[in-house]
Design a protein around this motif. Structure first.
Motif, PDB file in Angstrom:
ATOM      1  N   GLN A  36       0.879  -1.163   0.000  1.00 59.80           N
ATOM      2  CA  GLN A  36       0.000   0.000   0.000  1.00 59.80           C
ATOM      3  C   GLN A  36       0.914   1.210   0.000  1.00 59.80           C
ATOM      4  N   ARG A  42      -2.976   3.831  -2.351  1.00 56.73           N
ATOM      5  CA  ARG A  42      -3.482   2.747  -3.199  1.00 56.73           C
ATOM      6  C   ARG A  42      -2.535   1.555  -3.139  1.00 56.73           C
ATOM      7  N   TRP A  43      -3.066   0.382  -3.465  1.00 61.81           N
ATOM      8  CA  TRP A  43      -2.286  -0.848  -3.484  1.00 61.81           C
ATOM      9  C   TRP A  43      -1.589  -0.973  -4.831  1.00 61.81           C
ATOM     10  N   VAL A 124      -1.227 -11.140  -0.608  1.00 63.78           N
ATOM     11  CA  VAL A 124      -2.669 -11.079  -0.829  1.00 63.78           C
ATOM     12  C   VAL A 124      -3.097 -12.272  -1.689  1.00 63.78           C
ATOM     13  N   GLU A 127      -7.671 -14.271  -5.045  1.00 68.94           N
ATOM     14  CA  GLU A 127      -9.119 -14.054  -5.044  1.00 68.94           C
ATOM     15  C   GLU A 127      -9.532 -12.807  -4.269  1.00 68.94           C
ATOM     16  N   ARG A 128      -8.635 -12.215  -3.490  1.00 66.43           N
ATOM     17  CA  ARG A 128      -8.937 -10.988  -2.738  1.00 66.43           C
ATOM     18  C   ARG A 128      -8.438  -9.720  -3.428  1.00 66.43           C
ATOM     19  N   SER A 130      -9.373  -8.141  -6.019  1.00 74.58           N
ATOM     20  CA  SER A 130     -10.430  -7.234  -6.462  1.00 74.58           C
ATOM     21  C   SER A 130     -10.951  -6.347  -5.333  1.00 74.58           C
ATOM     22  N   GLU A 131     -10.697  -6.718  -4.084  1.00 76.87           N
ATOM     23  CA  GLU A 131     -11.139  -5.934  -2.932  1.00 76.87           C
ATOM     24  C   GLU A 131     -10.235  -4.742  -2.659  1.00 76.87           C
ATOM     25  N   LEU A 132      -9.057  -4.731  -3.242  1.00 73.50           N
ATOM     26  CA  LEU A 132      -8.081  -3.678  -2.969  1.00 73.50           C
ATOM     27  C   LEU A 132      -8.306  -2.466  -3.856  1.00 73.50           C
ATOM     28  N   ASP A 133      -7.996  -1.280  -3.321  1.00 68.15           N
ATOM     29  CA  ASP A 133      -8.011  -0.049  -4.107  1.00 68.15           C
ATOM     30  C   ASP A 133      -6.688   0.013  -4.873  1.00 68.15           C
ATOM     31  N   ARG A 139      -3.925  -3.880 -11.764  1.00 69.62           N
ATOM     32  CA  ARG A 139      -4.815  -5.031 -11.951  1.00 69.62           C
ATOM     33  C   ARG A 139      -4.490  -5.793 -13.233  1.00 69.62           C
TER      34      ARG A 139
END
Length: 154
Positions: A36, A42-43, A124, A127-128, A130-133, A139
């Motif tokens: 982060q 942001r990640w 991470v 599957e998680r 998509s939860e990150l900003d 992406r």
């Protein structure tokens, strides 16, 4: 110094620089090493600018160590990302056109820790993600790495 990522945004400022950057998708099974960022919250993937006198591989290893505390071995190439629709604006007035070499890697040592550039460092599960900003660019790079397709070039 803060930064804002723009992608295909008509309100984005015009680029005034081009810097070679290296980012690394460090994989551990189904987990991806993410940071982060301290400049925008942001990640992102660990990485940064290549310095004079160092190779792309050396830059990848150095940046990952600086931002995460981990030593890595570069294991492959995800792609070359140079889309002029992606610009990054910094507080000092620099606006970079994206030019990033994305590599894959695996951890070989060290211990997770933050730095002046990272406020969190985590493994991470895919599957998680998509939860990150995270930016669209981050992406896309992770997706390309996880699918194992031929190197992406734009």
């Amino acid at each position: 110094m803060g930064r804002i990522d723009y992608y295909d945004d008509p309100t984005a400022p015009a680029a005034n620089s081009l810097v070679v950057a290296v980012v690394v998708v460090v994989l551990d099974g189904n987990r991806v090493l993410m940071i982060q960022r301290s400049d925008n919250g942001r990640w992102a993937l660990p990485g940064g600018g290549q310095e004079l006198g160092e190779s792309v591989r050396d830059a990848a290893v150095r940046e990952t160590r600086e931002e995460t505390g981990l030593d890595v071995e570069v294991t492959g190439v995800v792609g070359i990302y140079s889309d002029p629709r992606h610009v990054i604006a910094y507080d000092d007035g620099e606006v970079r056109q994206e030019f990033a070499l994305c590599l894959t890697g695996r951890a070989t040592g060290g211990e997770l820790r933050t730095s002046c550039e990272s406020i969190k460092v985590e493994w991470v599960p895919a599957e998680r993600l998509s939860e990150l900003d995270a930016s669209e660019a981050t992406r896309r790079r992770v997706e390309h790495a996880l699918t194992g397709a031929d190197p992406h070039i734009d």
